[in-house]
Design an enzyme around this catalytic site. Structure first.
Site, PDB file in Angstrom:
ATOM      1  N   HIS A 196      32.353  -2.165  39.147  1.00 26.94           N
ATOM      2  CA  HIS A 196      31.404  -2.419  38.064  1.00 26.94           C
ATOM      3  C   HIS A 196      30.022  -2.487  38.684  1.00 26.94           C
ATOM      4  CE1 HIS A 196      30.038  -3.701  34.210  1.00 26.94           C
ATOM      5  NE2 HIS A 196      29.787  -4.945  34.547  1.00 26.94           N
TER       6      HIS A 196
ATOM      7  N   ARG B 136      22.126 -12.061  35.598  1.00 27.25           N
ATOM      8  CA  ARG B 136      21.070 -11.318  36.295  1.00 27.25           C
ATOM      9  C   ARG B 136      19.716 -11.510  35.631  1.00 27.25           C
ATOM     10  NH1 ARG B 136      22.061  -5.093  37.144  1.00 27.25           N
ATOM     11  NH2 ARG B 136      23.476  -5.200  35.379  1.00 27.25           N
TER      12      ARG B 136
ATOM     13  N   VAL C 275      27.764 -15.345  27.195  1.00 29.44           N
ATOM     14  CA  VAL C 275      29.017 -14.577  27.123  1.00 29.44           C
ATOM     15  C   VAL C 275      30.146 -15.481  26.634  1.00 29.44           C
ATOM     16  CG1 VAL C 275      30.717 -13.185  28.369  1.00 29.44           C
ATOM     17  CG2 VAL C 275      28.309 -13.034  29.011  1.00 29.44           C
ATOM     18  N   GLY C 276      30.270 -16.667  27.239  1.00 29.61           N
ATOM     19  CA  GLY C 276      31.391 -17.556  26.930  1.00 29.61           C
ATOM     20  C   GLY C 276      31.412 -17.978  25.470  1.00 29.61           C
TER      21      GLY C 276
ATOM     22  N   GLY D 187      28.006 -20.345  28.100  1.00 24.66           N
ATOM     23  CA  GLY D 187      26.692 -19.703  27.950  1.00 24.66           C
ATOM     24  C   GLY D 187      26.782 -18.566  26.947  1.00 24.66           C
TER      25      GLY D 187
ATOM     26  N   ASP E  44      32.197 -26.290  30.141  1.00 27.59           N
ATOM     27  CA  ASP E  44      30.949 -26.012  30.874  1.00 27.59           C
ATOM     28  C   ASP E  44      30.553 -27.289  31.614  1.00 27.59           C
ATOM     29  OD1 ASP E  44      28.643 -23.586  30.376  1.00 27.59           O
ATOM     30  OD2 ASP E  44      27.941 -25.424  31.347  1.00 27.59           O
TER      31      ASP E  44
HETATM   32  N1  APR Z   1      31.635 -24.777  35.736  1.00 24.29           N
HETATM   33  C1  APR Z   1      31.521 -24.467  34.419  1.00 24.29           C
HETATM   34  N2  APR Z   1      30.465 -23.785  33.928  1.00 24.29           N
HETATM   35  C2  APR Z   1      29.506 -23.441  34.766  1.00 24.29           C
HETATM   36  C3  APR Z   1      29.560 -23.736  36.157  1.00 24.29           C
HETATM   37  C4  APR Z   1      30.687 -24.445  36.625  1.00 24.29           C
HETATM   38  N3  APR Z   1      30.816 -24.768  37.908  1.00 24.29           N
HETATM   39  N4  APR Z   1      28.426 -23.243  36.725  1.00 24.29           N
HETATM   40  C5  APR Z   1      27.702 -22.655  35.753  1.00 24.29           C
HETATM   41  N5  APR Z   1      28.348 -22.775  34.568  1.00 24.29           N
HETATM   42  C6  APR Z   1      27.917 -22.335  33.248  1.00 24.29           C
HETATM   43  C7  APR Z   1      26.432 -22.575  32.971  1.00 24.29           C
HETATM   44  O1  APR Z   1      26.167 -23.939  32.688  1.00 24.29           O
HETATM   45  C8  APR Z   1      26.188 -21.660  31.782  1.00 24.29           C
HETATM   46  O2  APR Z   1      26.349 -22.341  30.538  1.00 24.29           O
HETATM   47  O3  APR Z   1      28.055 -20.938  33.077  1.00 24.29           O
HETATM   48  C9  APR Z   1      27.255 -20.581  31.927  1.00 24.29           C
HETATM   49  C10 APR Z   1      26.699 -19.200  32.135  1.00 24.29           C
HETATM   50  O4  APR Z   1      26.058 -18.846  30.968  1.00 24.29           O
HETATM   51  P1  APR Z   1      24.712 -17.979  30.911  1.00 24.29           P
HETATM   52  O5  APR Z   1      23.740 -18.517  31.891  1.00 24.29           O
HETATM   53  O6  APR Z   1      24.319 -17.856  29.475  1.00 24.29           O
HETATM   54  O7  APR Z   1      25.200 -16.553  31.486  1.00 24.29           O
HETATM   55  P2  APR Z   1      25.971 -15.398  30.680  1.00 24.29           P
HETATM   56  O8  APR Z   1      24.994 -14.448  30.125  1.00 24.29           O
HETATM   57  O9  APR Z   1      26.964 -16.022  29.781  1.00 24.29           O
HETATM   58  O10 APR Z   1      26.695 -14.650  31.904  1.00 24.29           O
HETATM   59  C11 APR Z   1      27.733 -15.287  32.623  1.00 24.29           C
HETATM   60  O11 APR Z   1      28.904 -13.233  33.019  1.00 24.29           O
HETATM   61  O12 APR Z   1      28.283 -11.065  32.536  1.00 24.29           O
HETATM   62  C12 APR Z   1      28.373 -12.039  33.531  1.00 24.29           C
HETATM   63  O13 APR Z   1      26.591 -11.501  35.087  1.00 24.29           O
HETATM   64  C13 APR Z   1      27.009 -12.405  34.095  1.00 24.29           C
HETATM   65  O14 APR Z   1      27.824 -13.701  35.932  1.00 24.29           O
HETATM   66  C14 APR Z   1      27.262 -13.781  34.641  1.00 24.29           C
HETATM   67  C15 APR Z   1      28.311 -14.345  33.674  1.00 24.29           C
END
Ligand code: APR
Length: 310
Positions: free
Chosen positions: A175, A82, A13-14, A11, A33
């Site tokens: 945090h 969030r 962050v990743g 997503g 993902d």
């Molecule tokens: N396995 C792999 N990926 C997963 C799984 C799983 N079981 N469940 C969810 N995901 C993926 C989602 O498909 C999505 O692409 O995790 C990603 C999260 O990305 P975003 O929704 O864009 O969230 P992001 O802003 O990246 O934040 C991720 O980091 O800072 C923290 O609070 C934030 O907990 C959150 C995390």
């Protein structure tokens, strides 16, 4: 052979973590993902940027954990972010389930890896990853303090109209709203900010730092911060990959340090090739110590909540 870092969760962050790792040419990157096509698409897009960005890091996207096998570091960002009105703690039950599944699969395929946890609520998610992986405590850590202190540093630089490079800041604790910024260890070119700013202004900057994540959530409305969180995770990874032994504030599992036992909480640590090589203990004033204990109590409540929902 290049070092290998797997980023779980492609997503906001990743994907930004993957981009920064590759563009700094620190390692090869596996982006994993559950959503079909997304990690593959983002890895390919980043690969196509490589000739312009001038790096030869190899990026691979996958829905299968097999692609993460043999990683030196696994950065876990999977989970839901969030939304406005939510605290980091509101995410606990959804993200704890995700963290368990992700850690189990990733840790099995990279038994020697170092885990850097980013998903929130951070300190509780570190606990889940630590228990699920069974890794020793030097190989499980959370990214929070580097981000919180970067925010504090940015606000100090804005306030004093100086280069961010001259600023250093120190933030301990969980945090969340109970984090503990330490002004007397926060400096501009080595000068404590307590000599440069009034206590009212310092309090205002601390308050903004505490609410730094919520400020961004309020602006973005559909997600949470990702540029600065990604930078912070990459700084930790870089210190490990290059064995730089930087002292950085990270969530670490304490076994008596700072009078805290059996909890992940933000403290200064030395990060090198074997992960957390030392937990740096500094003398705190009574007030600072009380604030850290209060923060530890908040993390302990979340840890208890984890047991209830497990
Ligand atoms: N396995 C792999 N990926 C997963 C799984 C799983 N079981 N469940 C969810 N995901 C993926 C989602 O498909 C999505 O692409 O995790 C990603 C999260 O990305 P975003 O929704 O864009 O969230 P992001 O802003 O990246 O934040 C991720 O980091 O800072 C923290 O609070 C934030 O907990 C959150 C995390």
């Amino acid at each position: 052979m290049n070092k290998k870092v797997s980023v779980i969760g492609a997503g906001n962050v990743g994907a930004t973590v993957a981009q920064r790792l590759a563009e700094k040419e620190l390692c090869d990157v596996a982006l994993i993902d559950i959503v079909e096509g997304v990690p593959q698409g983002k890895a390919l897009d980043l690969t196509e940027a490589a000739p312009i960005e001038k790096h030869d890091a190899h990026l691979a996207g996958s829905n299968s954990y097999e692609a993460s096998a043999g990683s030196d570091i696994i950065i876990i960002t999977a989970g839901i972010p969030r939304k406005p009105g939510m605290s980091r703690d509101d995410l606990i039950s959804t993200n704890a389930k995700i963290m368990k599944i992700v850690t189990k699969q990733a840790a099995e395929l990279s038994p020697e890896a170092i885990l850097i946890i980013v998903s929130n609520p951070l300190d509780a998610m570190c606990q889940v990853a630590y228990e699920t992986s069974g890794f020793p405590r030097n190989r499980v850590m959370g990214m929070a303090g580097v981000l919180d202190s970067a925010r504090f540093r940015a606000f100090i630089a804005m306030e004093l109209d100086v280069s961010v490079e001259n600023t250093h800041a120190f933030v301990l604790g969980g945090h969340g709203d109970t984090m503990v910024p330490l002004p007397r260890y926060s400096t501009v070119a080595g000068i404590p900010i307590t000599e440069l700013l009034s206590s009212e202004r310092i309090d205002a900057l601390i308050d903004r730092t505490r609410k730094g994540g919520a400020e961004i959530v309020g602006l973005l409305k559909t997600g949470s911060a990702f540029y600065a969180p990604a930078s912070a995770a990459v700084e930790m990874a870089e210190s490990i990959l290059k064995d730089k032994k930087k002292i950085l504030p990270c969530a670490a599992y304490l076994e008596g340090e700072y009078g805290i036992n059996g909890l992940f909480i933000g403290v200064p640590v030395k990060l090198g090739a074997s992960g957390i090589e030392e937990i740096i203990q500094i003398k705190l004033t009574d007030d600072e110590n009380a604030a850290l204990q209060k923060s530890a109590d908040a993390v302990a409540e979340l840890k208890a909540l984890l047991k209830e929902i497990a």
